[in-house]
Design an enzyme around this catalytic site. Structure first.
Site, PDB file in Angstrom:
ATOM      1  CB  CYS A   1      -0.888   0.029   1.254  1.00 27.87           C
ATOM      2  SG  CYS A   1      -1.773  -1.494   1.590  1.00 27.87           S
TER       3      CYS A   1
ATOM      4  NE  ARG B   1      -5.859  -4.451   1.424  1.00 28.17           N
ATOM      5  CZ  ARG B   1      -6.714  -5.445   1.555  1.00 28.17           C
ATOM      6  NH1 ARG B   1      -8.013  -5.222   1.414  1.00 28.17           N
ATOM      7  NH2 ARG B   1      -6.297  -6.673   1.839  1.00 28.17           N
TER       8      ARG B   1
ATOM      9  N   GLY C   1       3.530  -3.086   2.927  1.00 33.12           N
ATOM     10  CA  GLY C   1       4.554  -4.112   2.854  1.00 33.12           C
ATOM     11  C   GLY C   1       4.012  -5.495   3.131  1.00 33.12           C
ATOM     12  CD  GLU C   2       2.637  -8.398   1.358  1.00 31.04           C
ATOM     13  OE1 GLU C   2       2.101  -9.033   2.290  1.00 31.04           O
ATOM     14  OE2 GLU C   2       1.989  -7.836   0.452  1.00 31.04           O
TER      15      GLU C   2
ATOM     16  CG  LEU D   1      10.457  -8.791 -11.905  1.00 31.34           C
ATOM     17  CD1 LEU D   1      10.826  -7.398 -11.396  1.00 31.34           C
ATOM     18  CD2 LEU D   1       9.407  -8.706 -12.994  1.00 31.34           C
TER      19      LEU D   1
ATOM     20  CB  SER E   1      13.093  -8.322  -8.000  1.00 35.75           C
ATOM     21  OG  SER E   1      14.291  -7.712  -8.440  1.00 35.75           O
TER      22      SER E   1
END
Length: 615
Positions: A2, A50, A78-79, A261, A377
């Site tokens: 978010c 969000r 974030g996470e 990626l 990534s």
């Protein structure tokens, strides 16, 4: 994932300032295109945009917890990858949960452990907690600084936001840039805590900023420490692989489509191969995406930095692990589009001045977002494992300046692009000396491990500088370009457990096979095709199409036709004219960079109308 923003003011009634708060939140719409939320009380206002990744239905923000002593409010971006374990622990302590995602776990964790909840989090995050019980605001950023968080102290509180634009939307923040901001931008020093805009600060990685009626204080809850490494070489390789297996599995967790990626290099190929193995157990194929340019592989010429095109190695990895792969192929016209340049500058809130690599990453992110919401990534593996050429240059190792600024063996010349400025601005900036002062500050606190010889300590210093300074430049770029497209990019190599462990492994282990990134190559050898495992490091690609440079010259020629443009308060018109006048099918790298720098600066002046004080 978010964007967050807010305002703390002990002498204002913020319930009457809802329109300004909403304006701050709305600047972050691209970071959070799926939903918006706001909480306002008399002295505190917190907002969120969000991007739904975990628990799309139940994870709305701001999240609140009521008590007789006051309300606790959380906005979070974030996470937290270990939220399931933490939720189980909190349930055993009597907490009940209404949602299935990580945001409520962080809120309940704060209620249980206070600020110390950060010591238990594994992830990339930036969040704000308003504790109505103490009337204090806590601004908290993850250990490695993956997710951004800015703040602007005021006479009676603070403004904050995931990006400067959220703060600039408040009338209390002036659009002014001074000498320090310009020096930070053009010296590539990236001093922790400093921000480009006057009056702003950035919450440092691994830090908590607390604002109360008695003022503002900061506390570092994590730092990169020197520890003795006692594992054998084989045990070290095994531990790196064990960590990579755990990290990749955790970071694949999402309630939305995921992908990787893929560049065909060691770093991204390792993650793609690990993801393929993990998802195969669930009957899924990993999706992968790569960026390429029209004619790039067929006409590739080594530029001394990039030794090979990505495409052949991407194909080898895709065939090896069976990913569902797409190439995103870009052309020079798209990359040079002035409208795209304006979007990139607006995503940064300052002129990034590093050319087409930002534009191509943004276009790649936009295309990936059409298929996936989360991408893994390989960013930052070079900083962790030791992958850059200049790390192995004796002159760069011994120079009293950041290694990435050394131009060739033994040469201690800072980035030569400062020649784009007027003589007065160049003298005022004093970039070489500023970078040296920043370097001296950065190396002052590095600790030597017990029994560490001079060679190992030199390389520990090089590693530390890349992890604490250079990596921040890359994380900033990745965050701005991906989040401007509404794409969440996760960076497994920034897991703090991996960073701590590899940082303290001796350099001799990191180069055990006589090459860069030996630990990573050994840890991933069984899951990669030989061509990829043995590939020489090749950085993120940059277009070599002469049509791109020609388009830059045309745009710069148009800019020169407006000699009163404010960009020429900084940029030397004669030097820019010389770059425009270059003949031949291609433009030299120095001139091309001068063109890109001038055009980025001009786009920034047009978009922000800033007051600039270079003296």
């Amino acid at each position: 994932m978010c964007g967050i923003a807010g305002w703390l003011s002990y002498r204002r009634d913020l319930t009457t300032r809802a329109e300004t708060v909403d304006a701050m939140i709305d600047t972050l719409k691209r970071r959070g295109p799926d939903d918006s939320g706001r909480w306002i009380d008399r002295h505190a206002a917190l907002g969120n945009r969000r991007l739904s990744v975990m628990d799309p239905q139940g994870g709305r923000q701001p999240m609140t917890a009521e008590s007789d002593d006051g309300t606790v409010v959380l906005v979070y971006t974030g996470e937290t990858y270990n939220f399931r374990e933490l939720r189980g622990e909190l349930r055993s302590r009597g907490h009940a949960f209404r949602t299935d995602g990580d945001t409520e776990v962080v809120l309940r964790g704060y209620l249980e452990w206070g600020e110390s909840v950060v010591d238990r989090l594994n992830g990339m995050y930036a969040f704000a907690v308003w504790d109505g019980r103490t009337e204090q605001l806590h601004l908290i950023r993850d250990r490695l600084g993956v997710k951004p968080l800015f703040y602007h102290p005021t006479d009676d509180g603070v403004l904050f936001g995931s990006e400067p634009k959220a703060i600039l939307a408040n009338p209390l923040a002036e659009r002014t840039v001074g000498l320090t901001g310009l020096r930070e931008l053009f010296s590539y020093a990236k001093t922790p805590g400093l921000a480009f805009w006057e009056g702003m600060r950035e919450v440092e990685p691994g830090t908590i900023v607390t604002v109360g009626r008695d003022g503002l204080r900061t506390r570092a809850y994590w730092s990169l420490r020197t520890l003795e490494h006692t594992d054998s070489p084989d045990a070290t390789v095994d531990r790196v692989r064990e960590l990579l297996d755990d990290i990749s599995e955790r970071q694949l967790l999402a309630d939305v489509p995921r992908c990787t990626l893929l560049s065909g290099g060691l770093d991204s190929s390792t993650l793609t191969a690990l993801a393929a193995r993990r998802l195969k157990r669930d009957g899924e194929r990993v999706r992968s995406f790569s960026v390429d340019f029209i004619g790039y592989t067929a006409n590739f010429v080594s530029d001394g930095i990039r030794e090979s095109p990505d495409a052949p190695y991407v194909r080898d990895l895709v065939a090896h692990c069976g990913s569902d792969h797409r190439d995103i192929v870009l052309d020079a016209k798209d990359l040079a589009d002035p409208a795209l340049r304006a979007e990139v500058v607006t995503a940064y809130d300052f002129p990034p001045c590093v050319g087409d690599m930002n534009a191509s990453l943004y276009l790649l992110s936009k295309e990936v977002r059409r298929h996936s919401t989360v991408a893994l990534s390989g960013e930052c593996a070079d900083e962790v494992f030791g992958g850059y050429k200049w790390m192995y240059d004796a002159g760069a190792q011994k120079a009293d300046i950041f290694p990435w600024l050394v131009q060739g063996a033994g040469d201690e010349t800072v980035d030569p692009f400062e020649r784009a400025f007027t003589p007065d601005v160049e003298k005022s900036l004093g970039l070489a000396e500023y970078a040296r002062e920043s370097y001296r500050s950065a190396v002052a606190g590095i600790e030597r491990a017990p029994g560490e010889d001079d060679r190992e300590f030199t390389m520990r210093t090089v590693s530390y500088l890349h992890l604490s300074r250079f990596m921040q430049l890359l994380l900033e770029r990745k965050d701005r370009m991906s989040m401007a497209a509404g794409l969440e990019v996760r960076v497994p190599y920034c897991d703090h457990r991996l960073v701590e462990y590899v940082y303290n492994a001796p350099w001799s282990m990191k180069t055990a096979d006589g090459r860069e990134k030996s630990l990573l190559r050994s840890a991933a050898a069984d899951i990669l095709p030989r061509s990829v495992a043995e590939r020489v490091k090749s950085p993120y690609p940059s277009t070599q199409d002469p049509l791109y440079a020609a388009a830059l010259r045309d745009q710069a020629r148009d800019l020169l036709a407006s000699p009163n443009h404010p960009v020429f308060d900084l940029v030397d018109q004669g030097l820019l004219a010389a770059a425009v006048a270059e003949k031949g099918p291609a433009t030299t790298q120095g001139s091309r960079s001068a063109l890109e720098r001038a055009l980025d600066l001009a786009a920034w002046f047009d978009a922000y109308a800033p007051t600039v004080r270079p003296y």
